[in-house]
Design an enzyme around this catalytic site. Structure first.
Site: not given
Length: 109
Positions: A31, A67
């Protein structure tokens, strides 16, 4: 009330050949703000074509869904099964939202 002001609605995704968000051996499973920046230009292009978000394909072959531009990808297929790409290659961001959806689906379905 709903988290989203307009309620929950489906979004329109467009896969773009030649674009991937992450590659094996990279930092796709981390992240970090830098993981989203590569999608900015292609995201603007898909919005001009009236799509909501880019659908990221794998860097190796360009044939596997990984994604959406800013989120994990889940789909419900014809038999009602919830599917999502594997974390195996290390290119997909794991996280609490992804884990929670999988856990809820296992408990409720």
């Amino acid at each position: 009330g709903n988290y989203f002001k307009s309620g929950l609605t489906a979004i329109r995704l467009q896969a773009v050949r030649g674009f991937s968000r992450a590659a094996v051996g990279g930092a796709g499973s981390v992240k970090a703000g830098g993981n989203y920046a590569p999608a900015f230009q292609v995201q603007a292009a898909v919005r001009q074509r009236n799509f909501d978000e880019v659908l990221c394909l794998d860097a190796a072959t360009g044939t596997m869904v990984e994604e959406a531009g800013a989120s994990n990808f889940f789909a419900v297929v014809e038999d009602g099964t919830l599917v999502t790409p594997s974390l195996g290659p290390g290119t997909i961001l794991p996280g609490v939202t992804r884990a929670s959806i999988i856990e809820l689906a296992r408990e409720e379905c």
